[in-house]
Scaffold this motif. Structure first.
Motif, short mmCIF file in Angstrom:
data_model
loop_
_atom_site.label_atom_id
_atom_site.label_comp_id
_atom_site.label_asym_id
_atom_site.label_seq_id
_atom_site.Cartn_x
_atom_site.Cartn_y
_atom_site.Cartn_z
N ALA A 25 0.83 -1.21 0.00
CA ALA A 25 0.00 0.00 0.00
C ALA A 25 0.86 1.26 0.00
CB ALA A 25 -0.93 -0.01 1.21
N LEU A 26 1.98 1.21 0.72
CA LEU A 26 2.89 2.35 0.75
C LEU A 26 3.47 2.63 -0.63
CD1 LEU A 26 4.39 4.46 2.49
CD2 LEU A 26 6.18 2.75 2.84
N MET A 27 3.88 1.57 -1.33
CA MET A 27 4.43 1.75 -2.67
C MET A 27 3.36 2.24 -3.64
SD MET A 27 7.15 -1.37 -3.23
CE MET A 27 6.06 -2.69 -2.68
N ALA A 28 2.12 1.76 -3.48
CA ALA A 28 1.02 2.21 -4.34
C ALA A 28 0.79 3.70 -4.16
CB ALA A 28 -0.24 1.42 -4.03
N ASP A 29 0.82 4.18 -2.91
CA ASP A 29 0.65 5.61 -2.65
C ASP A 29 1.77 6.42 -3.27
OD1 ASP A 29 -1.64 5.11 -1.22
OD2 ASP A 29 -0.68 5.17 0.74
N GLN A 30 3.00 5.90 -3.17
CA GLN A 30 4.14 6.61 -3.74
C GLN A 30 4.04 6.70 -5.26
OE1 GLN A 30 6.62 8.17 -2.06
NE2 GLN A 30 5.62 7.66 -0.12
#
Length: 550
Positions: A245-250
């Motif tokens: 999820a963190l990578m998707a937000d980035q």
């Protein structure tokens, strides 16, 4: 093969030190004599205790940085400078074959690698003495982690094992001072034999407090994924489900002027061109919906690097939902790779699952911003084949690009269409495969210069410009039975993809890559083979990369 240390502490009594030069046996107990049976029993007891201790100390890896980090850790990398006994032996045995290691590192079995690292990175700390100021408290393991501390972004935390907490505090203070840093430039907390270094002391203390409530080592996701990659090595890596999820937000927040700048160029009008698309200065980088969803649904991954059997290997286990199921769903790559000629120098084998064409078309359409229908029409008009059926037919159950010992890589640079010793083997229905190849040959209208020439066999088709090599490919070879293939290819049965390179094959081609650089030739000479195998186990994707030496 895995080894588990006995539960609880090691046997009592003085430990024996693992010594590469061997050791002397313990003297027998010379207490009272109670007969032959009593002596035999005493000797047996000592032997069992000694063997238990030796096994425990040889195979145990000891405490790891994951025990000092909280379960809220999102990503983690650890380095073990004192792995199991087998790892030490394999690492030194392998690395010492390369002249560059001997010249620039030169470590022996009894050398302290920590001192070598300290000497390389100490900076301006000439007034500090490793033996007096560092070695007494420095442990063998350290790690770097991204930890969720409730802020907008995860906190970067460095973890270091120490054997003397007071000495560590004094030593770290001295290191900070001698490098000209101030107390505001990083802080640490020391608890239970571990130093936690973070941007501020509040962050370091919060990480320590959170770890007291539940460690990363006890986290179910961490235990599952690190268990999937098997025995730990000198480097271990882990990504928690939250990392997706963190990578998707980035990704969804990146614009053309930020992280992707190194992958883009600017045209005469000032537009940023990335992968064929023009993106204005304020535009957001397009990210396929499928990629974003896959990251949001990510369930974790782990990897380890270890030394084994005269080489080094990287093993990875990851959530397979991040890749289309069809693209990773095949299991016949090992069959086609194993059937190649025994003297094959290099091979890339692939096996796709059901629906792989639809998966690929969907990904391309989302990336390019078009529709699947438009893509299908374009392929049909250009190549004259029908999708998805013709594409699925022409790759068969599995295919392999193979390179034999007669292949001359310089022919590629010259643009010559005479390419001896290279071809493709496809396992499947020869009639269906050749039917699609006929369509492709018609679309090429003679421009392929024999590249699409083919020879059918009983259950395979060989394709390529070299008729002699096609005749070898279409037969059942024995690459899978060679020692070299067996050393570097793991889990060939059921593999979706295999890459194999015999670095000793052909006419010493790997050394020839160095040209007149004798030093480089000497360091390439010990290499034996490289292998990569990937397979799928239900919802888990596995991959093992191995490089072996002579």
């Amino acid at each position: 093969m895995s080894f588990d240390a006995p539960a609880g502490p090691p046997p009592s009594g003085p430990p024996e030190t693992l010594d590469f030069g061997g050791g002397k046996p313990l003297p027998p107990d010379r207490g009272g004599r109670r007969g032959l049976l009593a002596v035999v029993g005493a000797v047996a007891a000592v032997g069992v205790a000694g063997a238990s201790w030796a096994a425990w100390s040889f195979f145990s890896t000891g405490a790891q940085p994951a025990e000092a980090l909280p379960g809220s850790t999102i990503a983690y990398v650890s380095v073990d400078l004192d792995p199991s006994g087998g790892q030490k032996i394999e690492a030194l045995r392998t690395l010492r074959k390369f002249p560059a290691f001997e010249e620039h590192v030169g470590l022996d079995a009894d050398d302290d690698i920590r001192e070598w690292i300290y000497d390389e990175i100490q900076g301006e700390c000439d007034d500090l003495d490793y033996a007096d100021d560092i070695e007494p408290w420095l442990g063998d393991r350290f790690g770097l982690a991204a930890v969720d501390v409730g802020a907008d972004d995860p906190a970067a935390v460095f973890v270091l094992q120490v054997s003397d907490e007071d000495g560590a505090d004094q030593g770290l203070t001295a290191l900070r001072d001698c490098n000209g840093a101030t107390p505001d430039e990083g802080a640490w907390v020391i608890e239970d034999g571990w130093v936690l270094l973070a941007e501020t002391e509040d962050i370091a203390q919060q990480v320590a407090d959170d770890a007291a409530k539940g460690t990363l080592a006890d986290d179910d996701d961490y235990r599952r994924w690190t268990g999937e990659v098997g025995d730990s090595g000198v480097i271990s890596m882990y990504a928690a489900p939250e990392a997706g999820a963190l990578m998707a937000d980035q990704l969804t927040g990146v614009t053309s002027g930020e992280d992707f700048a190194t992958d883009c160029t600017t045209d005469d009008d000032g537009a940023v061109v990335c992968s064929g698309s023009s993106i204005g200065p304020d535009d957001t980088m397009p990210v396929p919906d499928e990629a974003t969803k896959a990251l949001e649904d990510f369930r974790g991954a782990a990897a380890t690097i270890r030394f084994d059997d005269g080489g080094v290997e990287l093993e990875v286990a990851a959530d397979s939902t991040t890749v289309g199921r069809g693209l990773t769903g095949g299991d016949d790559a090992g069959e086609v790779a194993s059937s190649l000629p025994a003297d094959t120098v290099a091979a890339l084998a692939l096996s796709f699952g059901e629906g792989w064409v639809d998966d690929l078309l969907e990904q391309i359409a989302q990336t390019e911003g078009g529709s699947v229908g438009d893509l299908v029409d374009e392929v049909t008009n250009t190549l004259g084949i029908d999708l998805p059926e013709d594409a699925e037919a022409v790759v068969g159950d599995a295919l392999a690009l193979a390179i034999g010992p007669d292949f001359d890589p310089t022919a590629l640079d010259s643009g010559s269409t005479e390419l001896p010793g290279i071809g493709v083997k496809i396992i499947g229905d020869p009639a269906e495969i050749d039917g699609v190849l006929d369509k492709l040959r018609t679309a090429a209208a003679g421009a392929d210069d024999g590249v699409l020439d083919s020879d059918p066999g009983d259950a395979a088709v060989a394709v390529g410009p070299d008729a002699g090599y096609r005749a070898q490919l279409v037969e059942d070879g024995d690459l899978g039975g060679t020692d070299t293939f067996g050393r570097v290819i793991e889990h060939a049965d059921g593999a979706a993809a295999i890459l194999f390179i015999d670095l000793d094959g052909g006419d010493d081609w790997i050394a020839d890559l160095a040209g007149d650089d004798q030093e480089l030739r000497d360091n390439l000479e010990p290499l034996d083979a490289l292998g990569l195998s990937a397979w799928r186990d239900e919802e888990t994707a596995h991959a093992v990369l191995k490089i072996t030496s002579d």
